[in-house]
Design a protein around this motif. Structure first.
Motif: not given
Length: 313
Positions: A114, A209, A213, A250-251, A254, A258, A275
């Motif tokens: 992260c 997170l 982010f 990243v997409t 996360y 999430l 992930y």
């Protein structure tokens, strides 16, 4: 009354349900995930080797990519070897200490990723929004400090969460409805009401997170704003291409992390696979196929690319 499980590493055991109870399905899954694991390890180590031997890739962006590739190898190795062993064996158990260690290292590498992704976003922000001062801002010392800070944050957060969970009393069923020791399934085995424990963990996880982010989000708002102000279409294309790979990673990371807490346990397993297993294998592919410098370095190292997405020896 339920009998509490003593938190004794020599006696206490958990049972991991895994992904399937069917022997034929387990064999297919073993072959699939063994191939994924091998490709993940080889792909990420290839990126590390190419960056190390290529003079053209000795830049901050590739320093962080080297850290990310090493991190992905470690990240995958926390869960996949145990899952592969369970798929071929009727023994699905994991010791109390083994479960704690697995949870610790999974959290360690996840949290580190992260913050490392946030560091990479800051690097792209500096390169695109402050190009004249980029070499001053992102000097070697700053890069090392950002990378070390990411790893230290991972160590501290993982230690706090793991010690918090495994000092609680366990009782009743020892069956974990997952393929590895993740926090939420393990908490369901605790004797007492864990409502406030879960709230504390969710709040802490959201903070861990969301903090990196938000840094990534702010960085990309500034990056997009700067790109849109560029007069040259070629300049805009080149600027965007330098951060598109990072944005995709990243997409993926996360996005799955999430939304994982919204769905049922069985869906959570699939999202955890995304992930913890799928993203690490995609990272070297994304960065090698969408990055001209990496492709050039691979080509010089003996790998020839044909077209946009195929490589041949």
């Amino acid at each position: 009354m339920c009998k509490e499980m003593k938190n004794d590493t020599s006696m206490a055991k958990f049972v991991l349900l895994g992904l399937s109870n069917h022997t034929d399905t387990n064999l297919i899954l073993f072959v699939v995930f063994l191939c994924i694991y091998i490709i993940t390890v080889l792909g990420n180590f290839l990126i590390i080797i190419v960056i190390n031997v290529s003079r053209a890739l000795h830049m901050p962006m590739y320093f962080f990519l080297r850290n990310l590739s090493f991190l992905e190898v470690c990240y995958t190795s926390v869960t996949l070897p145990k899952m592969l062993a369970s798929l071929l064996s009727e023994d699905k158990t994991i010791s109390f200490a083994g479960c704690a260690v697995q949870m610790y290292f999974f959290l360690f590498f996840a949290v580190t990723e992260c913050f490392l992704l946030a560091s990479m976003a800051y690097d792209r922000y500096s390169a695109i929004c402050n190009p004249l001062h980029y070499t001053t801002i992102m000097n070697k010392r700053v890069c090392i400090q950002l990378a070390m800070s990411s790893w230290i944050c991972g160590i501290l957060v993982a230690l706090e969460h793991t010690s918090f969970v495994f000092t609680l009393p366990f009782c009743g069923s020892h069956v974990i409805n997952h393929f590895f020791c993740e926090i939420q399934p393990v908490l369901k085995l605790v004797c007492r009401d864990t409502y406030w424990n879960e709230i504390q963990i969710i709040v802490a996880a959201a903070f861990v997170l969301m903090m990196p982010f938000m840094l990534i989000l702010v960085s990309y708002i500034c990056i997009i704003s700067t790109i849109l102000k560029m007069q040259s279409a070629e300049g805009r294309r080149r600027a965007f291409s330098t951060c598109s790979s990072h944005l995709i990673v990243v997409t993926l990371f996360y996005g799955s992390a999430l939304i994982m807490y919204v769905f049922s346990p069985d869906v959570n397993k699939l999202l955890s696979l995304l992930y913890s297993v799928v993203t690490p294998i995609l990272n070297p592919i994304i960065y090698s196929l969408r990055n001209k410098e990496v492709k050039d370095a691979l080509r010089k190292s003996g790998m020839k690319f044909r077209g946009e997405g195929t490589w041949l020896r």
